[in-house]
Design a protein around this motif. Structure first.
Motif, short mmCIF file in Angstrom:
data_model
loop_
_atom_site.label_atom_id
_atom_site.label_comp_id
_atom_site.label_asym_id
_atom_site.label_seq_id
_atom_site.Cartn_x
_atom_site.Cartn_y
_atom_site.Cartn_z
N CYS A 118 6.59 12.29 -2.69
CA CYS A 118 5.95 11.00 -2.89
C CYS A 118 7.05 10.05 -3.36
N PHE A 119 6.94 8.79 -2.98
CA PHE A 119 7.99 7.83 -3.26
C PHE A 119 7.53 6.84 -4.33
N GLY A 120 8.43 6.56 -5.27
CA GLY A 120 8.16 5.59 -6.31
C GLY A 120 8.99 4.33 -6.07
N PHE A 121 8.33 3.19 -6.08
CA PHE A 121 9.01 1.90 -5.89
C PHE A 121 9.07 1.18 -7.23
N TRP A 122 10.30 1.00 -7.75
CA TRP A 122 10.45 0.27 -9.01
C TRP A 122 10.45 -1.22 -8.69
N ASN A 123 9.34 -1.86 -9.00
CA ASN A 123 9.13 -3.26 -8.66
C ASN A 123 9.31 -4.12 -9.91
N LYS A 124 10.54 -4.39 -10.26
CA LYS A 124 10.95 -5.26 -11.37
C LYS A 124 10.62 -4.70 -12.74
N ASP A 125 9.34 -4.48 -13.03
CA ASP A 125 8.97 -4.02 -14.37
C ASP A 125 7.90 -2.93 -14.37
N HIS A 126 7.60 -2.40 -13.19
CA HIS A 126 6.60 -1.35 -13.14
C HIS A 126 6.84 -0.46 -11.91
N LEU A 127 6.22 0.70 -11.95
CA LEU A 127 6.40 1.70 -10.89
C LEU A 127 5.19 1.70 -9.97
N GLU A 128 5.45 1.63 -8.67
CA GLU A 128 4.37 1.66 -7.67
C GLU A 128 4.47 2.95 -6.86
N THR A 129 3.31 3.45 -6.45
CA THR A 129 3.24 4.70 -5.70
C THR A 129 3.21 4.43 -4.20
N LEU A 130 4.09 5.08 -3.46
CA LEU A 130 4.11 5.00 -2.01
C LEU A 130 3.92 6.42 -1.47
N LYS A 131 2.70 6.73 -1.03
CA LYS A 131 2.40 8.07 -0.52
C LYS A 131 3.06 8.28 0.83
N ALA A 132 3.51 9.49 1.07
CA ALA A 132 4.10 9.82 2.36
C ALA A 132 3.08 9.65 3.48
N ALA A 133 1.81 9.96 3.18
CA ALA A 133 0.73 9.77 4.15
C ALA A 133 -0.54 9.43 3.39
N SER A 134 -1.07 8.23 3.62
CA SER A 134 -2.32 7.82 2.96
C SER A 134 -3.52 8.16 3.83
N ASP A 135 -3.41 7.90 5.12
CA ASP A 135 -4.39 8.30 6.12
C ASP A 135 -3.67 8.34 7.46
N SER A 136 -4.42 8.51 8.53
CA SER A 136 -3.78 8.67 9.84
C SER A 136 -3.06 7.41 10.31
#
Length: 471
Positions: free
Chosen positions: A133-151
């Motif tokens: 799973c990928f984490g995006f550091w967006n200035k002051d917080h961490l966002e979740t980027l799932k490898a696959a959310s749906d099809s």
């Protein structure tokens, strides 16, 4: 890991918008993406192997000549899914990350934001399920980027062919097959947005820096500049050294077998949960018997030839479904699943008198599993801190502990002379951390009053009893 397209392929592409679409379509057809979606189904309790199971049954139909014939018909039977995978992942993830990350420097922890620990748990859980799973550091917080959310949605990584490190990535999402597809391209020098509609992919937002400098007035907000990080602010969190889902083949196959046994047992119960009648002296032909199949299924009756005296008789019967072999198989599979995943079966921890030594022995495998998982969590947090200008090796995780609280309190009493009051309160499982300061103030006030403390009073009582012969 998805390697059909790499960062070098992206750099050499002439038409970026076309390349974005090509990379995403290849990723959606890759084994990594498809297995991530399948693992999500197991985590949600929707075993795809069982969800496609059908049961064969006989049905009687009449042909054009009016003659009855029998045919095989597929019907939906019992589809029973277990939640082993969800239980294992939740236990492993929360055992290590449930209390958040511990940093010696409070200012470093503050840079991560108040919601960091929660985001870390979410990313860790998704990594265990999907492999990464990928984490995006967006200035002051961490966002979740799932490898696959749906099809139709997920994150396609682009790795460097020389170092194997993540150098770029494409987040993509689409709400419906008839709706546009949106892309966010992450590179070290900024984010570019694309949109695919009516079979055309176009750039809709030019590359922008990760940290924008804006100028606001009463009428508008204008971007006047910006800066980027020293590295790509997208950080992969891997489930293990293999970068694969914890739904390994040996775990998946055992879950499938367990669910099939339960589902088949349910089908057998449905077929045999009522009595059926054996009717003697029916005297019908084979065609008539076939014609009666529908009624047989409805009234649960079978027909035989006439009895010895030529009289018609009807006898009720039931079928006992064998279950001991199935139960033995289910118990063996359950035990093997816990052993292979190195999870803790709570059925092993029974009784309030269980000692802490026994508890530690039961949780030994879980701790070993958490050790390997901690390597990945440590690396992920370290890279997030590096993006915030903090370089440190002092990163710790306080694991969830299972203990016999009464035994812990007794141990604290035994080492009372060797530890301070504050330390004793911190170790006491019945006292919350935010209560300690108030309790210490109350103790100090009690000492200042000149009145004997509870310990001193007990000591006086014991001394008086000894002087009076133990009375």
């Amino acid at each position: 890991m998805f390697t059909q397209y790499t960062f070098q392929d992206w750099e050499s592409a002439r038409t970026k918008s076309t390349m974005v679409e090509k990379i995403v379509e290849a990723y959606k057809g890759s084994a990594d993406f498809l297995y991530a979606l399948e693992a999500d189904m197991y985590f949600a309790g929707d075993n795809p192997e069982v969800m496609s199971k059908v049961v064969m049954t006989l049905d009687a139909v009449k042909g054009e000549n009016g003659q009855a014939t029998a045919r095989n018909v597929e019907i939906i039977g019992n589809r029973v899914s277990s939640n082993f995978f969800s239980r294992f992942v939740t236990q492993q993830n929360q055992f290590l990350l449930g209390n958040g990350v511990q940093l010696q420097d409070d200012s470093a922890k503050n840079k991560l934001g108040k919601a960091f620990d929660t985001a870390l748990q979410q990313i860790g859980r998704n990594a265990l399920v999907q492999g990464v799973c990928f984490g995006f550091w967006n200035k002051d917080h961490l966002e979740t980027l799932k490898a696959a959310s749906d099809s139709r949605s997920g994150f396609a990584p682009l790795y460097d062919e020389e170092t194997g490190s993540l150098k770029a990535g494409i987040q993509f999402w689409q709400l419906d097959d008839e709706k546009p597809t949106y892309y966010r391209l992450f590179e070290i020098d900024g984010i570019t947005e694309y949109k695919k509609a009516k079979a055309r992919t176009l750039e809709i937002t030019a590359k922008e820096p990760y940290i924008k400098k804006v100028r606001k007035d009463a009428l508008s907000t204008e971007t006047v500049g910006g800066t980027n990080y020293s590295t790509l602010p997208i950080i992969p969190f891997y489930a293990n050294d293999l970068c694969r889902s914890e739904l390994s083949t040996n775990i998946k196959s055992k879950i499938d077998l367990y669910d099939r046994i339960l589902s088949d047992y349910g089908d057998n119960l449905d077929r045999t949960n009522d009595i059926y009648w054996v009717i003697n002296n029916f005297g019908g032909t084979t065609d008539q018997i076939v014609a009666m199949l529908a009624d047989i299924k409805r009234i649960k009756a079978t027909y035989t030839e006439a009895g010895a005296n030529g009289q018609s008789t009807a006898e009720p019967h039931t079928i006992e479904v064998p279950y001991l072999a199935r139960q033995t198989a289910l118990d063996l599979l359950k035990k093997q699943l816990y052993q292979d995943y190195m999870a803790l079966d709570m059925d092993e921890l029974t009784g309030g008198s269980l000692t802490n030594v026994a508890i530690k022995a039961a949780t030994a495998n879980l701790n070993l599993k958490a050790d390997m998982y901690e390597w990945q969590a440590f690396t992920f947090v370290q890279q997030v801190l590096f993006l915030n200008g903090v370089e440190t090796e002092d990163i710790k995780f306080k694991r969830r502990a299972i203990t016999n609280d009464s035994e812990v309190v007794q141990d604290i009493a035994l080492m009372r002379d060797d530890i301070t009051r504050k330390k004793a309160l911190e170790l006491n499982p019945y006292i919350q951390a935010d209560e300690i300061d108030d309790l210490l103030k109350d103790m100090d006030a009690e000492d200042a009053s000149g009145l004997p403390t509870a310990d001193e009073l007990q000591a006086q009582i014991d001394a008086a009893r000894q002087n009076n012969g133990g009375e």
